[in-house]
Each structure stands twice: as C-alpha cells, then as structure tokens.
Design an enzyme around this catalytic site. Structure first.
Site, short mmCIF file in Angstrom:
data_model
loop_
_atom_site.label_atom_id
_atom_site.label_comp_id
_atom_site.label_asym_id
_atom_site.label_seq_id
_atom_site.Cartn_x
_atom_site.Cartn_y
_atom_site.Cartn_z
N ASP A 1 1.80 10.50 3.38
CA ASP A 1 2.56 11.34 4.31
C ASP A 1 1.61 12.27 5.06
O ASP A 1 1.39 13.41 4.69
CB ASP A 1 3.59 12.15 3.52
CG ASP A 1 4.71 12.63 4.42
OD1 ASP A 1 4.76 12.20 5.59
OD2 ASP A 1 5.55 13.41 3.94
N CYS B 1 2.24 53.00 -5.24
CA CYS B 1 3.40 52.22 -5.69
C CYS B 1 3.09 51.51 -6.99
O CYS B 1 2.08 50.82 -7.13
CB CYS B 1 3.78 51.19 -4.64
SG CYS B 1 5.08 50.07 -5.20
N GLU C 1 0.87 -1.19 0.00
CA GLU C 1 0.00 0.00 0.00
C GLU C 1 0.90 1.23 0.00
O GLU C 1 1.95 1.23 0.65
CB GLU C 1 -0.87 0.03 1.27
CG GLU C 1 -1.88 -1.08 1.35
CD GLU C 1 -2.47 -1.19 2.76
OE1 GLU C 1 -3.10 -0.22 3.21
OE2 GLU C 1 -2.25 -2.23 3.41
N ARG D 1 -2.19 9.65 16.88
CA ARG D 1 -1.37 8.52 17.30
C ARG D 1 -0.61 8.81 18.61
O ARG D 1 -0.37 7.91 19.40
CB ARG D 1 -0.37 8.20 16.19
CG ARG D 1 0.45 7.00 16.49
CD ARG D 1 1.35 6.61 15.33
NE ARG D 1 2.25 5.58 15.81
CZ ARG D 1 3.35 5.81 16.49
NH1 ARG D 1 3.71 7.04 16.75
NH2 ARG D 1 4.10 4.83 16.92
N GLU E 1 -4.90 7.42 7.73
CA GLU E 1 -4.04 8.59 7.66
C GLU E 1 -4.86 9.83 7.32
O GLU E 1 -5.56 9.86 6.31
CB GLU E 1 -2.98 8.34 6.57
CG GLU E 1 -1.73 9.16 6.71
CD GLU E 1 -0.73 8.55 7.70
OE1 GLU E 1 -1.08 7.56 8.38
OE2 GLU E 1 0.38 9.10 7.81
N CYS F 1 11.22 50.24 -1.09
CA CYS F 1 10.54 49.40 -2.07
C CYS F 1 11.33 49.35 -3.37
O CYS F 1 11.73 50.38 -3.88
CB CYS F 1 9.14 49.96 -2.33
SG CYS F 1 8.31 49.20 -3.71
N TYR G 1 -6.92 2.30 6.48
CA TYR G 1 -6.14 1.13 6.07
C TYR G 1 -5.98 0.06 7.14
O TYR G 1 -5.34 -0.95 6.91
CB TYR G 1 -4.76 1.54 5.55
CG TYR G 1 -3.95 2.42 6.49
CD1 TYR G 1 -3.48 1.94 7.70
CD2 TYR G 1 -3.67 3.74 6.14
CE1 TYR G 1 -2.74 2.74 8.54
CE2 TYR G 1 -2.93 4.56 6.99
CZ TYR G 1 -2.47 4.05 8.18
OH TYR G 1 -1.76 4.85 9.03
N LYS H 1 2.36 4.63 1.16
CA LYS H 1 2.45 5.21 2.49
C LYS H 1 2.16 6.71 2.36
O LYS H 1 2.95 7.47 1.80
CB LYS H 1 3.84 4.98 3.05
CG LYS H 1 3.97 5.28 4.51
CD LYS H 1 5.32 4.76 5.02
CE LYS H 1 5.53 5.15 6.46
NZ LYS H 1 5.53 6.60 6.66
N CYS I 1 5.32 47.11 1.13
CA CYS I 1 5.31 48.49 0.68
C CYS I 1 3.88 48.99 0.86
O CYS I 1 2.94 48.38 0.37
CB CYS I 1 5.71 48.61 -0.79
SG CYS I 1 5.50 50.29 -1.41
N CYS J 1 9.00 51.47 -6.08
CA CYS J 1 8.72 52.91 -5.99
C CYS J 1 9.74 53.68 -5.16
O CYS J 1 9.76 54.90 -5.17
CB CYS J 1 7.32 53.14 -5.43
SG CYS J 1 7.18 52.71 -3.68
N LYS K 1 10.99 3.27 2.48
CA LYS K 1 11.03 4.73 2.33
C LYS K 1 11.73 5.11 1.04
O LYS K 1 12.86 4.67 0.80
CB LYS K 1 11.79 5.35 3.51
CG LYS K 1 11.06 5.22 4.84
CD LYS K 1 9.99 6.30 4.96
CE LYS K 1 9.44 6.36 6.36
NZ LYS K 1 9.79 7.51 7.11
ZN LIG Z 1 6.46 50.45 -3.53
#
Ligand SMILES: [Zn+2]
Length: 664
Positions: free
Chosen positions: A117, A428, A113, A136, A171, A405, A223, A115, A423, A408, A311
């Site tokens: 994550d 701007c 099966e 768990r 899971e 920024c 599962y 696995k 900003c 600008c 794994k």
């Molecule tokens: Zn800006």
C-alpha cells in the site's frame, strides 16, 4: 585538477559504498559496522570536497542535495502505467481464471505477489544510471520526483551490467515504524497527522526539500518493467529474480501457483499473516507468469487482462463513543481521544481511539455517544474512519476542548496556525509529570525504577518541582511515600546518582526540548561537546550543523534563553551531572563557535586530523563556504574557496596561525 588516479580512487570508493549500502538497505545483511561504513563514506566525501569536479550524479554522496523542481514537472510515459482490475472474493478470482483459460490454449501458471500500500513509481535508468523517478500520475503522464526518489537508500543510483535503457517499476512505501514516528512528531508539533502509510508516503514524495523526504525513511519494492531494451526475460518469476540481481529490493513473499485454487489458498494464507509485516499491504496481485501469454491476452483500455488485484476487506469495526477524554503530552499538548465500547478489531480488543485534535473532531463531526467506524492504521491506537450519523438518537453531545488545563486549571492556548491546544503553565503538574517520566526514561537518563507510579508519588508528596530536584532526594524522602520499602528507596536514590554519568547527548534529550529527539541530541552533543557551547550557540550556528533544521534550532535556542531552564541546568551541574559529551575528549576552546572551512593542503597534518582538532576545540567544520562560515583556514594551493572567502570578507588564517591557535 584531479588526476586519473584520484578519479579511479573515487570510483573504487563509490563501488565499495554501493555494495555495502546494498548489503545494509536491501538485504539487511551488513558485512561491516556502521562505523566502518561511515569511515568509507567520509573518505569519499573528503575526496569529492577536495576535487569537486570528480563528483558524479550517481555518487552515493549525491542522494540528498539536489533541488526538487518547483512544480514537479509532468512527463509522459513511453509505456503507460496501467491500473489493475479488482477482485473481492474467491468467486471473482475463479471468474478471472475462466477468462484466462478461454484466452489461452496452453497450460499457464500464476504468480502471486503481496500488494504493497504505497505509490507506484517508474524509475528510468540509462546505461545503469538513475535518470528520472516518476510518480504514476494518471497512468499516462507522471510527475518528476527524481530528487526525492534519490533519497530512498534501497533504490540503486547506479546498476552494474545494466541494459542501455530500462524502466523499473515498483512501489514506494513508508514502513510502519517510520509512519508511527512521523505521526507522533506531527501530533506533538500540532500538525494534522497522516491518515495512513500511503498518504504519508505520497506527502513525503511531494516535498520541495529533499532533506525532508530523506528524513521520512521511505522504502521501495520493485516488481515490474516499463520500457526496456536488451533484456531477455520471459516470465514474471524471471523478472523478479533479475530485479534482485540488479540489486533492487524485491518483496520475498511471491509464489508461483499452478492453479487458481492454489492462488485462492495463498490469498487466504496471507489475510492475517500480512498484518505482522513491517509495512501495509492491502491485497494480493495475481499475474499470469509467462510474458508471451500475457501479450496474447492483451489489455482493455484500462487494465491488463492477465492480472488482477485481490483486495482484502478493510480492518474495520463499529462501536460507540462513551466519552471523549483529554490527556496531556510531554510538552503540554492536550490530546483528545475517545473511550469506546470495547470491540474486537484485528486481533485485539479496542477500548480507545485517537481523535488527534479539535480540528479532526470538527472535520468529522464526532460527538459523544456517536456510533463510529474505527480502523487500525499501522499498529497504533485505532483511528475513527467516520460517524454513522443515521444511528444518532439526538442525545449525542458535541465536544469542545476545555478552556483550562485538566491538570493545573490554568487557561490553555492554541498557537496561531496550530491544531494543538497546549497548557503553557511552566509549573503545570501534568507537564511536570510527563517531563519527569521522560527525563528518567531509558533513552534519556535511564533511571531504573523511576516510573510513572513513583513520579506520581513524588509529586503527590510535593517532593519535586523539576528534574534537578531528583538529585536532592534522600532515602528518607522516598521512604515516607506509601508502600515504599526501604530497599527500593535505596535503589532509586542509587539509580538517580548513577544517572549523573550519562553524558551530554542523553542529558540534552532528557531535558525534553521541543522537536529535539534522541538523534538530534546526539548530533548536537557530538558537534558542540559541552552544554556551555550549546547554550552560547545562536540559531545560525545550530542550523549550520548537518541534521539540524530551522525548527529545532529555534526551539533549542529558545529553551536556553529561558531563565528557569538556565537555573535548572546550573543546579544539575551543581549536583555533578556530567555536562559534556563522553564520546570525545574536549581539549580547548580555540575555535569555540567558529564555523570553519578548510581549503588547500596542510603540510603538518591531513585534512581529517585538522577537522578533528577543530571539533575538539569547540568549532564546526563545513565543506564549502556558506553565509554561516566564520573562518577559513587556507593551506598551500588554496584555490577558488580562498577567493570566495576574501570576497565575502570572511576571516582567513594560514597554517601557521592555525597551529599557533592550538598551541603547537
Ligand atoms: Zn496545566
């Protein structure tokens, strides 16, 4: 009091909703439209609102709402949730097989099966009803996260023909799509993004408010069984099939294998293929199929001897950071990312890795010139796992966010408690550029042809200062831009004119109000109908709408308090941009900004019709009296709600007053 007939009607509705949820969330094969489903769901809500004593814990209406316990109470498992031993190579799998062969006299088979994550979960069902969901924990004692688990729609709250007691294990995970959307939101809000789907799922399960968990769109694959009574199952394969019959989602990619060679082949077959799944997997679980043989093999203190987790090697690559650059998002957030020496990783050539924000850079001590390990979290821009400090030459440069920024030149700010640098200059060009691109995008005003290149041209030629200016553009204005043909200039002007008809929901989303996504805009438009109503609404009023949180409410109100925004909206209106919701006709403002609770029986119409009328007249309805309720309409036999309203000093009107208000 509810009669037997009503109780049965509610039960029949629940059964039907359960079935269609199963078709939708577990099988992904809906038989009815979303609209039909919403109607079914609504009728159950209405019935349960009218007769609160018939609400059951396992009713589909009760998925979100219960309170998570403050401290996620610790609960001891009846049967421990063991971890699995790991294998990292075919040879290790062969060694595992040799041990199995030594322990068993007869023939045996394996089940492989994928696995997933995510987080292991133990679901306790008593007489088919979901009683408890436990994480768990350390394998012997888990944490009670029931209220949050119930928000996962593919987990049945009630199972037909279930044994008296059963623990289903599986899971909880976050699909990649949800993960990417969540991290985008967090980036935008200046909150640290989650490193991967698993962390995001864990964080989402440990929320105190189940509404937050519900919004994270977690999912579940079953599962295994924990303690269970009265089930006659002999193999893992039979178990997976039985779990499917109980209407759990079971990952379909399991396979029965006759030998370890077949297992190794299956492991290899999925190494690349798994990356195209919509969820993260980090390996494959290999189990001896037969339960009797499993028992015979037994377990060590730590893990069962009949199972192994293979794994896969992580998707990582080493490369060098050439330069750290800063780009700007729609709301003015400055985001650093790393230009790296191009390197192949998981099927693509990577040139850039995200750095999220300055805290992330400091935490990992990332410098320009550093060699770094990068990996892919979901199918997004690669992340930096760590810095190879022993490869530093001393020439690496530490990075600080710019004080001004990059677009600008104005000073940028970092709000207290946020990781993001922003900003805030309303004029701007960088923000304006992103705002315009967003405004014209498909899910917003959908202005065909107005992409980033044209926006850049319009800005360079100083033709626009905000989205409302788009509607002033003439063909000649656009034609003067370099390389713009006559035809496309005409097309763009026409596309801009067409966009006036998109309606309130699209317009609201197009404005780019912080935290207000397309769905939120849709909810606001449906509830408030007109731009005027929304502009007049206060924070409490917006908060009282289902699906609108505190943060969105503040942001919306703040947006419409800004003089510049008000002016822009009035100019949009002047250009004939539609300012109301197209889906529903607005009839009047008799209940403008009222938050209404209906109680008792109306003689002239049904409750549903009454709430539709209230909505069409600018009001919102609620099912129960809260501190935001402004008006109660009391029909015949109005009970406790009426008393509650009077006690709280809320205005109460009767049916005659109600009809008078709407001019009937
Ligand atoms: Zn800006």
């Amino acid at each position: 009091m509810a009669t037997e007939e009503i109780i049965q009607k509610a039960e029949a509705l629940r059964k039907e909703i359960r079935y269609h949820s199963y078709r939708y969330y577990v099988l992904d094969q809906p038989e009815i439209t979303d609209y039909e489903f919403d109607k079914l769901y609504r009728s159950l809500v209405d019935l349960e609102t009218k007769y609160p004593d018939i609400v059951t814990n396992d009713s589909p209406t009760q998925r979100v709402g219960g309170k998570a316990s403050n401290d996620f109470q610790k609960v001891k498992f009846k049967k421990p949730m063991l971890s699995l031993a790991n294998a990292f190579s075919g040879d290790e799998l062969k060694a595992f097989d040799a041990r199995i062969r030594a322990g068993l006299a007869d023939k045996y088979e394996y089940i492989t099966e994928l696995k997933i994550d995510g987080l292991s979960m133990n679901l306790i069902y008593e007489n088919g009803r979901l009683l408890q969901g436990l994480t768990r924990g350390d394998g012997r004692v888990g944490e009670d996260v029931t209220a949050n688990v119930k928000t996962i729609k593919s987990i049945p709250l009630f199972i037909e023909n279930a044994p008296p007691y059963m623990e289903v294990r599986g899971e909880v995970y976050m699909p990649r799509k949800s993960f990417i959307a969540l991290n985008e939101k967090r980036d935008e809000a200046g909150v640290m993004p989650f490193a991967n789907c698993r962390n995001a799922a864990a964080g989402s399960l440990r929320q105190l408010d189940p509404h937050v968990t519900a919004a994270r769109h977690l999912d579940f694959f079953a599962y295994a069984l924990g303690e269970a009574e009265g089930l006659d199952i002999h193999t893992q394969e039979e178990l997976l099939k039985q779990l499917q019959r109980f209407h759990f989602r079971v990952n379909p990619n399991y396979k029965k294998c006759a030998s370890i060679d077949e297992v190794i082949e299956e492991v290899g077959r999925w190494e690349d293929k798994r990356k195209s799944l919509g969820y993260d997997t980090d390996g494959m679980v290999i189990k001896v199929n037969d339960f009797e043989q499993q028992n015979k093999l037994g377990a060590t203190v730590k893990d069962p001897k009949w199972a192994m987790a293979y794994k896969y090697p992580p998707e990582e690559a080493i490369t060098q950071i050439k330069k750290i650059i800063v780009t700007m998002g729609r709301t003015g957030v400055l985001t650093p990312s790393a230009d790296v020496t191009p390197v192949p990783l998981a099927g693509t050539i990577v040139k850039r890795a995200t750095l999220h924000n300055i805290d992330f850079i400091h935490e990992k001590d990332i410098r320009e010139g550093d060699f770094v390990t990068i990996y892919k979290a979901g199918e997004i821009i690669p992340e930096i796992a760590g810095v190879l400090k022993d490869r530093r030459s001393g020439a690496e440069k530490e990075f600080e966010m710019p004080k001004t920024c990059p677009v600008c030149g104005e000073t940028v700010s970092r709000p207290e408690g946020e990781a993001a640098v922003r900003c805030t200059n309303a004029r701007c060009g960088g923000i304006l550029r992103q705002k315009l691109i967003h405004f014209a995008s498909r899910d917003a005003m959908n202005i065909d042809g107005l992409g980033p290149a044209i926006v850049d041209g319009l800005l360079a030629y100083n033709l626009i200062n905000d989205p409302a200016d788009l509607y002033d553009l003439k063909e000649d204005d656009i034609r003067q831009m370099e390389r713009m043909g006559e035809k496309s200039a005409g097309n763009i002007v026409k596309a801009i004119a067409d966009s006036k008809e998109r309606g309130l929901a699209k317009l609201l989303f197009a404005l780019g109000i912080r935290f207000l996504g397309a769905k939120g805009a849709d909810i606001l438009a449906t509830r408030f109908h007109t731009m005027e109503n929304i502009m007049m609404a206060d924070i409490q009023h917006i908060q009282s709408v289902d699906g609108m949180g505190d943060v969105i409410a503040h942001s919306v109100v703040e947006y419409f308090q800004d003089e510049k925004n008000k002016q822009m909206i009035s100019r949009l209106k002047g250009h004939g941009v539609v300012m109301h919701e197209l889906k529903e006709e607005i009839e009047g403002d008799a209940f403008l900004n009222e938050i209404v609770v209906l109680t008792g029986k109306l003689t002239s119409m049904g409750r549903h019709e009454a709430s539709e009328i209230i909505k069409k007249n600018g009001g919102t309805t609620q099912s129960s009296i809260t501190k935001t309720t402004t008006l109660v309409i009391a029909g015949e036999d109005a009970g406790s709600k009426l008393e509650k309203a009077r006690a709280k000093g809320i205005t109460v009107i009767d049916e005659a007053d109600f009809l008078k208000r709407i001019g009937r």
